[in-house]
Write an enzyme that holds these catalytic residues in place. Sequence first.
Site, PDB file in Angstrom:
ATOM      1  N   ILE A  14       4.202  23.665  -0.955  1.00 39.33           N
ATOM      2  CA  ILE A  14       3.771  24.887  -0.150  1.00 39.33           C
ATOM      3  C   ILE A  14       4.854  25.416   0.659  1.00 39.33           C
ATOM      4  O   ILE A  14       4.961  26.863   0.446  1.00 39.33           O
ATOM      5  CB  ILE A  14       2.637  24.564   0.530  1.00 39.33           C
ATOM      6  N   GLN A 144      -7.881   9.066   5.273  1.00 38.82           N
ATOM      7  CA  GLN A 144      -6.963  10.087   5.978  1.00 38.82           C
ATOM      8  C   GLN A 144      -7.258  10.166   7.497  1.00 38.82           C
ATOM      9  O   GLN A 144      -7.005  11.094   8.054  1.00 38.82           O
ATOM     10  CB  GLN A 144      -6.941  11.401   5.505  1.00 38.82           C
ATOM     11  N   TYR A 147      -3.839  11.351   8.964  1.00 38.17           N
ATOM     12  CA  TYR A 147      -3.799  12.720   8.529  1.00 38.17           C
ATOM     13  C   TYR A 147      -4.687  13.984   9.004  1.00 38.17           C
ATOM     14  O   TYR A 147      -4.223  15.007   9.478  1.00 38.17           O
ATOM     15  CB  TYR A 147      -3.700  12.806   6.811  1.00 38.17           C
ATOM     16  N   PRO A 177      -4.861  25.234   4.446  1.00 35.77           N
ATOM     17  CA  PRO A 177      -5.064  24.996   2.947  1.00 35.77           C
ATOM     18  C   PRO A 177      -6.146  23.857   2.468  1.00 35.77           C
ATOM     19  O   PRO A 177      -6.201  22.874   3.097  1.00 35.77           O
ATOM     20  CB  PRO A 177      -3.521  24.469   2.362  1.00 35.77           C
ATOM     21  N   GLY A 178      -6.682  24.074   1.317  1.00 35.41           N
ATOM     22  CA  GLY A 178      -7.666  23.130   0.634  1.00 35.41           C
ATOM     23  C   GLY A 178      -6.702  22.559  -0.246  1.00 35.41           C
ATOM     24  O   GLY A 178      -5.352  21.977   0.066  1.00 35.41           O
ATOM     25  N   ILE A 180      -4.307  22.054  -3.132  1.00 35.55           N
ATOM     26  CA  ILE A 180      -3.345  22.786  -3.711  1.00 35.55           C
ATOM     27  C   ILE A 180      -2.526  22.092  -4.844  1.00 35.55           C
ATOM     28  O   ILE A 180      -2.156  21.036  -4.446  1.00 35.55           O
ATOM     29  CB  ILE A 180      -2.223  23.636  -2.728  1.00 35.55           C
TER      30      ILE A 180
HETATM   31  N1  CAA Z   1     -14.823   9.929  -1.119  1.00 36.00           N
HETATM   32  C1  CAA Z   1     -16.034   8.981  -1.181  1.00 36.00           C
HETATM   33  N2  CAA Z   1     -15.769   7.864  -1.726  1.00 36.00           N
HETATM   34  C2  CAA Z   1     -14.425   7.644  -1.897  1.00 36.00           C
HETATM   35  C3  CAA Z   1     -13.355   8.559  -1.871  1.00 36.00           C
HETATM   36  C4  CAA Z   1     -13.809   9.869  -1.533  1.00 36.00           C
HETATM   37  N3  CAA Z   1     -12.797  10.760  -1.460  1.00 36.00           N
HETATM   38  N4  CAA Z   1     -12.248   8.079  -2.291  1.00 36.00           N
HETATM   39  C5  CAA Z   1     -12.426   6.631  -2.684  1.00 36.00           C
HETATM   40  N5  CAA Z   1     -13.747   6.663  -2.401  1.00 36.00           N
HETATM   41  C6  CAA Z   1     -14.515   5.295  -2.766  1.00 36.00           C
HETATM   42  C7  CAA Z   1     -14.202   4.557  -4.174  1.00 36.00           C
HETATM   43  O1  CAA Z   1     -14.888   5.413  -5.184  1.00 36.00           O
HETATM   44  C8  CAA Z   1     -14.229   3.317  -4.038  1.00 36.00           C
HETATM   45  O2  CAA Z   1     -15.885   3.003  -4.261  1.00 36.00           O
HETATM   46  P1  CAA Z   1     -16.272   1.652  -4.815  1.00 36.00           P
HETATM   47  O3  CAA Z   1     -15.846   0.607  -4.114  1.00 36.00           O
HETATM   48  O4  CAA Z   1     -17.634   1.958  -4.786  1.00 36.00           O
HETATM   49  O5  CAA Z   1     -15.520   1.635  -6.074  1.00 36.00           O
HETATM   50  C9  CAA Z   1     -14.099   3.060  -2.438  1.00 36.00           C
HETATM   51  O6  CAA Z   1     -14.029   4.108  -1.790  1.00 36.00           O
HETATM   52  C10 CAA Z   1     -12.653   2.297  -2.419  1.00 36.00           C
HETATM   53  O7  CAA Z   1     -11.790   3.237  -3.039  1.00 36.00           O
HETATM   54  P2  CAA Z   1     -10.178   2.749  -3.367  1.00 36.00           P
HETATM   55  O8  CAA Z   1     -10.480   1.624  -4.418  1.00 36.00           O
HETATM   56  O9  CAA Z   1      -9.531   3.894  -3.991  1.00 36.00           O
HETATM   57  O10 CAA Z   1      -9.525   2.186  -2.206  1.00 36.00           O
HETATM   58  P3  CAA Z   1      -8.152   2.013  -1.893  1.00 36.00           P
HETATM   59  O11 CAA Z   1      -7.842   1.274  -0.695  1.00 36.00           O
HETATM   60  O12 CAA Z   1      -7.555   1.373  -3.023  1.00 36.00           O
HETATM   61  O13 CAA Z   1      -7.738   3.370  -1.821  1.00 36.00           O
HETATM   62  C11 CAA Z   1      -7.294   5.864  -0.754  1.00 36.00           C
HETATM   63  C12 CAA Z   1      -8.115   4.506  -0.882  1.00 36.00           C
HETATM   64  C13 CAA Z   1      -5.786   5.374  -0.793  1.00 36.00           C
HETATM   65  C14 CAA Z   1      -7.589   6.419   0.372  1.00 36.00           C
HETATM   66  C15 CAA Z   1      -7.733   6.412  -2.160  1.00 36.00           C
HETATM   67  O14 CAA Z   1      -9.282   6.543  -2.479  1.00 36.00           O
HETATM   68  C16 CAA Z   1      -7.114   7.993  -2.193  1.00 36.00           C
HETATM   69  O15 CAA Z   1      -5.817   7.981  -2.467  1.00 36.00           O
HETATM   70  N6  CAA Z   1      -7.982   8.674  -2.043  1.00 36.00           N
HETATM   71  C17 CAA Z   1      -7.751  10.124  -2.057  1.00 36.00           C
HETATM   72  C18 CAA Z   1      -7.456  10.582  -0.305  1.00 36.00           C
HETATM   73  C19 CAA Z   1      -7.131  12.171  -0.531  1.00 36.00           C
HETATM   74  O16 CAA Z   1      -8.028  12.787  -0.933  1.00 36.00           O
HETATM   75  N7  CAA Z   1      -5.943  12.275   0.115  1.00 36.00           N
HETATM   76  C20 CAA Z   1      -5.569  13.834  -0.003  1.00 36.00           C
HETATM   77  C21 CAA Z   1      -4.419  13.922  -0.202  1.00 36.00           C
HETATM   78  S1  CAA Z   1      -3.628  15.531  -0.551  1.00 36.00           S
HETATM   79  C22 CAA Z   1      -3.680  16.083   1.089  1.00 36.00           C
HETATM   80  O17 CAA Z   1      -3.865  15.384   1.887  1.00 36.00           O
HETATM   81  C23 CAA Z   1      -3.076  17.551   1.129  1.00 36.00           C
HETATM   82  C24 CAA Z   1      -4.350  18.457   1.790  1.00 36.00           C
HETATM   83  O18 CAA Z   1      -4.106  18.674   2.970  1.00 36.00           O
HETATM   84  C25 CAA Z   1      -5.721  18.507   1.209  1.00 36.00           C
END
Ligand code: CAA
Length: 241
Positions: A14, A144, A147, A177-178, A180
């Site tokens: 971004i 997060q 974050y 931002p949402g 992106i």
């Molecule tokens: N909502 C609800 N449940 C979720 C979830 C979510 N967003 N993400 C993971 N889960 C659940 C999984 O489905 C899993 O459920 P089960 O045990 O029933 O299968 C459980 O939580 C554990 O998930 P993981 O095995 O993935 O756990 P982990 O410890 O290995 O990883 C994590 C956790 C690293 C947070 C991973 O879930 C991840 O990367 N999530 C995405 C986080 C995200 O959205 N980050 C945004 C980055 S981009 C950004 O930040 C830019 C911005 O400003 C928008």
Amino acid sequence: MVRTVLVTGGTRGIGASIAIAFKDAGYSVAANYARNDEEARKFEKENGIPVFKFDAGNYQGSCDAVEEVKIKVGPVDVLVNNAGITRDAPLHKMEMVQWSEVLRTNLDSCFNLSSAVINDMRERHFGRIINVSSINGQKGQFGQTNYAAAKAGMIGFTKALALENASKGVTVNAVAPGYIGTNMVRAIPEEIINEHILPQIPAGRLGEPIEVARCVIFLASDEAAFINGSTLTVNGGQYLI
Ligand code: CAA
């Protein structure tokens, strides 16, 4: 009069889009980066925007860099606090270092850079500070706590700094931002994006970096002089407030 803009984290994602949009709009632009020399040099060569390597999380380094930008490009009229990293993990698995790195880069940096530019802006009776927050600071996000805390902190910081400087012709606003389509978002496991994120976006797609950049350009303009302390959401309707 050509205005000078400093964009932290301005060579990728971004931030790069914001830096290029400012250049296209006729501003003098300085883009900061912290680590990736190769990408930064490529960005500088391709876009003709000078790059400045410093750690925005470091107070003295940020103050020194603002002085260098002042000499080489001009006094900073517009500061875009965009530098940000993720170190995602649920809190029960998060290490202290994941917390502190994110708070330092994403939130301490706002203090460091803003305090380095604010006195000049107050003296010149013009300034724009635009903080790139996130939807995840507004609504929270699984994995997060670090974050979301930093990005929510940026919104409070924005409001307080706006109040302090409104009478001096300086506005301080945030964009939130949402999701992106940058490398940061593409690093999320595909099944998480498909199962948990895309279904929450009414627009049915990720945003484009330029869609955020256009908002930042507007907030920096003279036309936006009466917008102060606001948070502009850019998220395809994901979180309606
Ligand atoms: N909502 C609800 N449940 C979720 C979830 C979510 N967003 N993400 C993971 N889960 C659940 C999984 O489905 C899993 O459920 P089960 O045990 O029933 O299968 C459980 O939580 C554990 O998930 P993981 O095995 O993935 O756990 P982990 O410890 O290995 O990883 C994590 C956790 C690293 C947070 C991973 O879930 C991840 O990367 N999530 C995405 C986080 C995200 O959205 N980050 C945004 C980055 S981009 C950004 O930040 C830019 C911005 O400003 C928008």
